[in-house]
Design a protein around this motif. Structure first.
Motif, mmCIF file in Angstrom:
data_model
loop_
_atom_site.group_PDB
_atom_site.id
_atom_site.type_symbol
_atom_site.label_atom_id
_atom_site.label_comp_id
_atom_site.label_asym_id
_atom_site.label_seq_id
_atom_site.Cartn_x
_atom_site.Cartn_y
_atom_site.Cartn_z
ATOM 1 N N PHE A 1 11.421 13.769 -11.287
ATOM 2 C CA PHE A 1 10.134 13.150 -11.569
ATOM 3 C C PHE A 1 9.025 14.152 -11.335
ATOM 4 C CE2 PHE A 1 10.688 12.490 -7.044
ATOM 5 C CZ PHE A 1 9.426 12.611 -6.506
ATOM 6 N N ASP A 2 7.899 13.904 -11.981
ATOM 7 C CA ASP A 2 6.723 14.755 -11.836
ATOM 8 C C ASP A 2 5.942 14.266 -10.620
ATOM 9 O OD1 ASP A 2 3.768 15.220 -12.211
ATOM 10 O OD2 ASP A 2 4.507 16.407 -13.900
ATOM 11 N N GLU A 3 5.839 15.099 -9.613
ATOM 12 C CA GLU A 3 5.177 14.715 -8.363
ATOM 13 C C GLU A 3 3.718 14.318 -8.592
ATOM 14 O OE1 GLU A 3 4.199 16.761 -4.059
ATOM 15 O OE2 GLU A 3 5.985 17.420 -5.150
ATOM 16 N N GLY A 4 3.012 15.067 -9.409
ATOM 17 C CA GLY A 4 1.609 14.752 -9.688
ATOM 18 C C GLY A 4 1.454 13.405 -10.377
ATOM 19 N N GLU A 5 2.333 13.129 -11.329
ATOM 20 C CA GLU A 5 2.277 11.845 -12.027
ATOM 21 C C GLU A 5 2.617 10.706 -11.074
ATOM 22 O OE1 GLU A 5 1.430 9.001 -14.497
ATOM 23 O OE2 GLU A 5 0.997 11.102 -14.932
ATOM 24 N N ALA A 6 3.571 10.939 -10.183
ATOM 25 C CA ALA A 6 3.929 9.911 -9.191
ATOM 26 C C ALA A 6 2.738 9.618 -8.278
ATOM 27 C CB ALA A 6 5.134 10.360 -8.378
ATOM 28 N N ILE A 7 2.013 10.650 -7.884
ATOM 29 C CA ILE A 7 0.843 10.461 -7.019
ATOM 30 C C ILE A 7 -0.245 9.680 -7.755
ATOM 31 C CG2 ILE A 7 -1.057 11.685 -5.869
ATOM 32 C CD1 ILE A 7 1.065 13.860 -5.142
ATOM 33 N N ARG A 8 -0.498 10.033 -9.008
ATOM 34 C CA ARG A 8 -1.511 9.307 -9.804
ATOM 35 C C ARG A 8 -1.118 7.841 -9.980
ATOM 36 N NH1 ARG A 8 -1.491 14.292 -12.148
ATOM 37 N NH2 ARG A 8 0.057 13.767 -13.728
ATOM 38 N N ALA A 9 0.139 7.602 -10.286
ATOM 39 C CA ALA A 9 0.607 6.217 -10.464
ATOM 40 C C ALA A 9 0.527 5.447 -9.149
ATOM 41 C CB ALA A 9 2.030 6.212 -11.015
ATOM 42 N N ALA A 10 0.857 6.099 -8.043
ATOM 43 C CA ALA A 10 0.765 5.446 -6.732
ATOM 44 C C ALA A 10 -0.690 5.136 -6.399
ATOM 45 C CB ALA A 10 1.392 6.324 -5.654
ATOM 46 N N ALA A 11 -1.605 6.045 -6.719
ATOM 47 C CA ALA A 11 -3.030 5.799 -6.467
ATOM 48 C C ALA A 11 -3.488 4.555 -7.223
ATOM 49 C CB ALA A 11 -3.866 7.014 -6.868
ATOM 50 N N SER A 12 -3.057 4.426 -8.455
ATOM 51 C CA SER A 12 -3.415 3.256 -9.252
ATOM 52 C C SER A 12 -2.849 1.977 -8.633
ATOM 53 C CB SER A 12 -2.896 3.433 -10.678
ATOM 54 O OG SER A 12 -3.148 2.287 -11.436
ATOM 55 N N LEU A 13 -1.608 2.027 -8.202
ATOM 56 C CA LEU A 13 -0.979 0.859 -7.598
ATOM 57 C C LEU A 13 -1.660 0.480 -6.285
ATOM 58 C CD1 LEU A 13 1.337 -1.160 -7.998
ATOM 59 C CD2 LEU A 13 2.813 0.415 -6.726
ATOM 60 N N PHE A 14 -1.930 1.468 -5.433
ATOM 61 C CA PHE A 14 -2.612 1.193 -4.165
ATOM 62 C C PHE A 14 -4.045 0.698 -4.402
ATOM 63 C CE2 PHE A 14 0.470 4.327 -2.181
ATOM 64 C CZ PHE A 14 1.156 3.380 -1.427
ATOM 65 N N ALA A 15 -4.710 1.211 -5.427
ATOM 66 C CA ALA A 15 -6.070 0.755 -5.741
ATOM 67 C C ALA A 15 -6.073 -0.679 -6.235
ATOM 68 C CB ALA A 15 -6.708 1.670 -6.789
ATOM 69 N N ASP A 16 -5.003 -1.069 -6.871
ATOM 70 C CA ASP A 16 -4.909 -2.422 -7.398
ATOM 71 C C ASP A 16 -4.492 -3.432 -6.331
ATOM 72 O OD1 ASP A 16 -4.936 -4.343 -9.549
ATOM 73 O OD2 ASP A 16 -2.747 -4.268 -9.519
ATOM 74 N N ARG A 17 -3.536 -3.043 -5.473
ATOM 75 C CA ARG A 17 -2.939 -4.007 -4.547
ATOM 76 C C ARG A 17 -3.094 -3.668 -3.075
ATOM 77 N NH1 ARG A 17 2.669 -4.452 -7.600
ATOM 78 N NH2 ARG A 17 3.403 -4.772 -5.490
ATOM 79 N N ALA A 18 -3.702 -2.562 -2.733
ATOM 80 C CA ALA A 18 -3.910 -2.109 -1.353
ATOM 81 C C ALA A 18 -2.593 -1.667 -0.718
ATOM 82 C CB ALA A 18 -4.589 -3.178 -0.501
ATOM 83 N N TYR A 19 -2.699 -1.003 0.396
ATOM 84 C CA TYR A 19 -1.527 -0.448 1.083
ATOM 85 C C TYR A 19 -0.542 -1.542 1.479
ATOM 86 C CZ TYR A 19 1.208 2.183 4.511
ATOM 87 O OH TYR A 19 2.231 2.784 5.211
ATOM 88 N N ASP A 20 -1.029 -2.558 2.156
ATOM 89 C CA ASP A 20 -0.137 -3.614 2.636
ATOM 90 C C ASP A 20 0.429 -4.473 1.511
ATOM 91 O OD1 ASP A 20 -0.305 -2.823 5.290
ATOM 92 O OD2 ASP A 20 -1.980 -4.166 5.738
ATOM 93 N N GLY A 21 -0.175 -4.428 0.344
ATOM 94 C CA GLY A 21 0.303 -5.213 -0.784
ATOM 95 C C GLY A 21 1.352 -4.501 -1.631
ATOM 96 N N VAL A 22 1.717 -3.284 -1.223
ATOM 97 C CA VAL A 22 2.683 -2.480 -1.969
ATOM 98 C C VAL A 22 3.866 -2.175 -1.053
ATOM 99 C CG1 VAL A 22 3.076 -0.271 -3.151
ATOM 100 C CG2 VAL A 22 0.866 -1.426 -3.379
ATOM 101 N N SER A 23 5.039 -2.561 -1.494
ATOM 102 C CA SER A 23 6.254 -2.257 -0.728
ATOM 103 C C SER A 23 6.885 -0.969 -1.249
ATOM 104 C CB SER A 23 7.264 -3.401 -0.847
ATOM 105 O OG SER A 23 7.772 -3.455 -2.174
ATOM 106 N N VAL A 24 7.810 -0.432 -0.506
ATOM 107 C CA VAL A 24 8.546 0.744 -0.975
ATOM 108 C C VAL A 24 9.304 0.385 -2.255
ATOM 109 C CG1 VAL A 24 10.376 2.400 -0.436
ATOM 110 C CG2 VAL A 24 8.680 1.810 1.305
ATOM 111 N N ASP A 25 9.860 -0.813 -2.313
ATOM 112 C CA ASP A 25 10.533 -1.249 -3.544
ATOM 113 C C ASP A 25 9.564 -1.262 -4.722
ATOM 114 O OD1 ASP A 25 13.017 -1.548 -2.344
ATOM 115 O OD2 ASP A 25 12.720 -3.681 -1.924
ATOM 116 N N ASP A 26 8.330 -1.716 -4.504
ATOM 117 C CA ASP A 26 7.318 -1.690 -5.568
ATOM 118 C C ASP A 26 7.071 -0.258 -6.043
ATOM 119 O OD1 ASP A 26 6.864 -4.471 -5.368
ATOM 120 O OD2 ASP A 26 5.243 -4.190 -3.907
ATOM 121 N N LEU A 27 6.978 0.662 -5.106
ATOM 122 C CA LEU A 27 6.743 2.067 -5.451
ATOM 123 C C LEU A 27 7.916 2.620 -6.264
ATOM 124 C CD1 LEU A 27 5.224 3.274 -2.081
ATOM 125 C CD2 LEU A 27 4.039 3.171 -4.287
#
Length: 176
Positions: A7-33
């Motif tokens: 996987f592309d590390e930079g793309e994973a970071i961008r996608a994670a930023a979007s997910l965390f911005a949408d659902r916050a840290y506590d709203g995102v599980s490792v399974d979600d990631l």
């Protein structure tokens, strides 16, 4: 010899930023990631160490690629009225400040490293606001402007909306 990273590390970071911005840290599980990023759990842990490690990488990416450009746009405006319009445009339906906002209220109070990153982002926005509204303006006014912007963004996220208040304020700014 280990397998090459799938996987592309930079793309994973961008996608994670979007997910965390949408659902916050506590709203995102490792399974979600794992599902959202399309990476294996072991790969995620090997590269980022933990969910928190990925969150910090995502927050740093967010500050560099989303918050600082908003601040630069505000600071580069040719006059204070334009700067205010640019500032309000940055919060009206645009999620570019959301991860900073959520980190500010959710993680910064309990994580010193997140607090330090959030503080840097807030200082960037405060400095941009100070430049935008004039060098002789007290720092408190820039702080108030940034607090207002983030408050309006929080209301928009909560469904309270900013269109009515933001539009009338923008109209008043435009007339000045």
């Amino acid at each position: 010899m280990g397998r090459p990273r799938a996987f592309d590390e930079g793309e994973a970071i961008r996608a994670a930023a979007s997910l965390f911005a949408d659902r916050a840290y506590d709203g995102v599980s490792v399974d979600d990631l794992v599902v959202h990023l399309g990476v294996h759990r072991n790969s995620l842990y090997k590269v980022f160490g933990s969910k928190r490690g990925l969150y910090l990488a995502a927050l740093r990416w967010h500050l560099e690629h989303q918050v600082r450009p908003v601040a630069a746009t505000i600071a580069a405006a040719p006059d204070p009225a334009r700067a205010l319009r640019d500032a309000f445009s940055a919060i009206d339906g645009d999620p570019d400040l959301d991860l900073l906002l959520l980190a500010l209220v959710e993680r910064a109070p309990v994580d010193a490293e997140v607090a330090a990153e959030v503080d840097r982002g807030m200082r960037d926005l405060d400095a941009a606001a100070a430049v935008a509204i004039g060098g002789d303006t007290p720092a408190g006014s820039a702080y108030t402007l940034v607090a207002t912007l983030l408050g309006l963004r929080m209301r928009a996220r909560a469904g309270a909306g900013t269109a009515g208040a933001g539009t009338s304020l923008l109209d008043r700014i435009h007339r000045t």
